[in-house]
Scaffold this motif. Sequence first.
Motif, PDB file in Angstrom:
ATOM      1  N   ASP A 176       0.847  -1.191   0.000  1.00 47.02           N
ATOM      2  CA  ASP A 176       0.000   0.000   0.000  1.00 47.02           C
ATOM      3  C   ASP A 176       0.886   1.245   0.000  1.00 47.02           C
ATOM      4  OD1 ASP A 176      -2.256  -1.547   0.094  1.00 47.02           O
ATOM      5  OD2 ASP A 176      -2.414  -1.485   2.279  1.00 47.02           O
ATOM      6  N   ARG A 177       0.329   2.321  -0.526  1.00 46.26           N
ATOM      7  CA  ARG A 177       1.071   3.580  -0.598  1.00 46.26           C
ATOM      8  C   ARG A 177       0.363   4.656   0.217  1.00 46.26           C
ATOM      9  NH1 ARG A 177       6.175   3.041  -3.126  1.00 46.26           N
ATOM     10  NH2 ARG A 177       6.007   1.242  -4.537  1.00 46.26           N
ATOM     11  N   ASN A 178       1.165   5.552   0.769  1.00 43.41           N
ATOM     12  CA  ASN A 178       0.615   6.728   1.422  1.00 43.41           C
ATOM     13  C   ASN A 178       0.192   7.743   0.366  1.00 43.41           C
ATOM     14  OD1 ASN A 178       1.173   5.746   4.084  1.00 43.41           O
ATOM     15  ND2 ASN A 178       3.336   6.284   3.766  1.00 43.41           N
ATOM     16  N   HIS A 190       3.646   2.480   2.580  1.00 40.27           N
ATOM     17  CA  HIS A 190       2.996   2.444   3.889  1.00 40.27           C
ATOM     18  C   HIS A 190       3.530   1.245   4.662  1.00 40.27           C
ATOM     19  CE1 HIS A 190       0.054   2.440   7.084  1.00 40.27           C
ATOM     20  NE2 HIS A 190      -0.297   1.204   6.764  1.00 40.27           N
ATOM     21  N   TRP A 191       4.277   1.518   5.718  1.00 42.60           N
ATOM     22  CA  TRP A 191       4.838   0.446   6.539  1.00 42.60           C
ATOM     23  C   TRP A 191       3.812   0.044   7.589  1.00 42.60           C
ATOM     24  CZ3 TRP A 191       8.972  -1.415   4.381  1.00 42.60           C
ATOM     25  CH2 TRP A 191       9.830  -0.574   3.672  1.00 42.60           C
ATOM     26  N   LYS A 233      10.823  -4.478   9.452  1.00 45.29           N
ATOM     27  CA  LYS A 233       9.848  -3.729   8.678  1.00 45.29           C
ATOM     28  C   LYS A 233       8.880  -4.710   8.026  1.00 45.29           C
ATOM     29  CE  LYS A 233      12.554   0.415   7.620  1.00 45.29           C
ATOM     30  NZ  LYS A 233      11.653   1.315   8.368  1.00 45.29           N
ATOM     31  N   GLY A 234       7.678  -4.224   7.733  1.00 39.71           N
ATOM     32  CA  GLY A 234       6.700  -5.095   7.100  1.00 39.71           C
ATOM     33  C   GLY A 234       5.657  -4.297   6.354  1.00 39.71           C
ATOM     34  N   VAL A 235       5.167  -4.878   5.265  1.00 35.84           N
ATOM     35  CA  VAL A 235       4.137  -4.232   4.463  1.00 35.84           C
ATOM     36  C   VAL A 235       3.008  -5.218   4.206  1.00 35.84           C
ATOM     37  CG1 VAL A 235       5.705  -2.636   3.324  1.00 35.84           C
ATOM     38  CG2 VAL A 235       5.284  -4.877   2.304  1.00 35.84           C
ATOM     39  N   GLU A 236       1.816  -4.681   4.052  1.00 35.57           N
ATOM     40  CA  GLU A 236       0.690  -5.485   3.609  1.00 35.57           C
ATOM     41  C   GLU A 236       0.674  -5.505   2.082  1.00 35.57           C
ATOM     42  OE1 GLU A 236      -2.655  -4.725   6.992  1.00 35.57           O
ATOM     43  OE2 GLU A 236      -2.177  -3.043   5.685  1.00 35.57           O
TER      44      GLU A 236
END
Length: 617
Positions: A166-168, A174-175, A183-186
Motif C-alpha cells: 500500500d502507498r501513502n 505504507h509500513w 519492517k513489514g508491508v501489507e
Amino acid sequence: MDKKNNMNPTQQENSGLSRRGFLKGAAASAIGAAAVGFMGGCSNTTANPGSTSTANPAVLSPDGIANYEVINTDLLIIGAGFGGLSAAFEAINKGLQVTIVDKGPFRHGGGAGFNWDVITTWETVYGKESRLKNIVNQNIYYNASTTDPNANMALTLLNRGECLPDRNADGSVHWYIDYPIVKGVEGTFPRNHHDAVYASPNVTVYDRTMITDILINDGVCLGAMGINLPTGEFRVFRSPATILSTGGSCWFYGWNSVSCDSINSADNTGDVDMAAFRHGIGIGDSEYGQYDFASTYPQGLAFGWSTMLNPDANEYYTICDRDGNKLVTKENGVDLERITYDRVYFNQSVARLLNQGKATDEGGILIDVKGVHLRPPIQRNIPVFESFNVDVESQLVPGKAEMYEHGGTPLIDDNMMSEVKGFFCVRGAGVFGAGGGSCVSVNHRMGSYTTRCAIEYMKTAAPIAEIDWSPVEKEYARLHEIRTRKADGGLRPHVVRQKIQKTSGTCMGIIREKDKLEAAKAELARIRKEDIPKMFVSDQSPTYNNEWKEAIEAYNLLDLAELAVNATLERKETRGQYLRTDFPEMDDINFKCMLVAYQKDDQLTFEKKTMPEVTQW
C-alpha cells in the motif's frame, strides 16, 4: 539381479506426463556441464534401470521388480515455498536445469502457495536481541548475509512481483510494521513470485508429488523418490545436489473438529525430514515451535486462515485473560517495545501470565477486537463470524496458542549441507534455533545461499559411476505394503493421525508441564507399538488415494511428535517460545546448545552441539 547399473540407462518415452522439457532454452553453463559430469551423462527421463517391465508403475511387475520412472536434473529442489523459489532463482541465474517437486497442487503449496494478501516482514539487521541469540549457527547468517546478491530485501521482493505494498498519499510505502530492526508491508501476493520462476525454460515442476525418501549411496545423496499422488506412480529424481525447502511441520500438534491447532499447510508433515532421520541424519531443534493465537469458536472456524481471529505481538492489545482484562500490558510487567521484535520474549511473557491462573478453562485467552485496527486479511474474516451469529464487535471470542512454525529439521554445517554429502537444507537445524521457525525474509536469504553452497559442492564432487538401486526398491516395497496391508479390526489412517495430534496437543503449546509430557511420551510409544502396525487403508487403489497418503504421513507425524516431546523433556530449562513449568528459568551452563536427536539401535538418543558465534560482525 545385480542392483547396480550404469548412470546412463537407455532412454524410453514416457507418455501421459504433463511437464515442461528439461532441455528447453540455452545450452548448459559451465556449472551445468559439471553437474552432467557428476551424473555420468545421464538422460533426462528413463524407465527403471533395473527392470524391462512396462507394467503399471504403481504395482509390482510379474517378476516382482518395482517399476518406477527416473528423472534427471542439475539441481533438485523439494518444496516450492519462499525458500525453494529463492533457491530456484539463484540456480536459474547460474544456468542450471532445475527440477522443483512440491506436494501441493498448482505448482506450489504452503504459505507461498496460498497467495495470501499477507504481511511480508524482513529484518533490517540481525541483532543479539532478536534472531542471533536463539542458539543459531551464526556463521550461516554471516556467510549468507555478507554474500547475498539480494541484500536489499524490499527491492528484491518488489522486483520479483511478490510484494505490492500500500502507498501513502504522497506515494511513499505504507509500513504496517516499522520497528528499528523489522519492517513489514501489507499486500503480498506470492503467486507473482511463482510465475516469475516458472517463466524460465530451465525450470520443470512436478506438483502433487510426495517425496517419501532420499536416495543415498555410500554416504552421498543422489536424489530423492516418492509418489505422484493422482496416479500413484513412483518416481526417482536423480541430481548431484538436492535442496530440501519444505515448511515447518506443525501437523502433529493438536486437533479440533476440522484441523490440527495450526494454520500451517496440511502438506507439511515432515516427510523428508523424517526420512533423513531414518537414514541416521541428526535432527535438531525439535522442541521448538513458533506461536501466535487463533480463535477456537465457532469450532468449525478454528485455526483457519480465512475463518479466524489471529492476534500476535502486533495485535497484543486484543489479548485478554479469562476475566476479559487486557493481558499484555506494562502493568503486568511486559516490555511492549521488546515484544515487537522478540517473539520468544512475547510468547514466554504470555505463557508466564497465563500460568498464574489467568488462562481460560481450555488453557487459552479471550480475544477482544472491539474498536481496534486489524490486518486486512483478518478484518475480512469478520463476516464469516456473522454468518454463525457471532458478533465479534460486542463479545469476546476464545482462542488458543497456534503453532505456525516448527523446528525438527536435519542438522547442517556452515554451508547448509547435512551429515550426508549432497543433501542441503534451507531450514536446517541451526537456522532458526530456539526462535522456533522462519520468516519470509530469512527463507529468501537462506534459499539463495543454499543454492550457492550446492553449486560450490558440485564443482568438486566426485562423479558417480554407478548407482545401487536397492534403496529405491526397498522404499517402493515399504509404501505399497502400507497401501495393501490387511488388518482385522484395524485403524483407519485419520484415526491414528488424530490420536497423535490430540496427544501432542496436551503438552506442546507455550505452557509445558512435566506430567503431561511424560504421559504424552508413553501414549506416543503405545501408538507406535499397538496402533501403527494395525493401521490399514480401506481403498487399496493407487490412484487418487488420500488415505494412502495419510497412512504414509502418520509415520512421519509420529516421529515428529516423539522427537518434540522427548527433546522438551531432555531440555531441563525454559528456552524458546514456551514455558517449562518445572524448570521456569534459562540454564546457559547446561543447555546453551542444540539438542540433536539420533536413532541408534532403535533407541532415541540426544547429543548436545554448541553453535558457533560470530564476533567480527
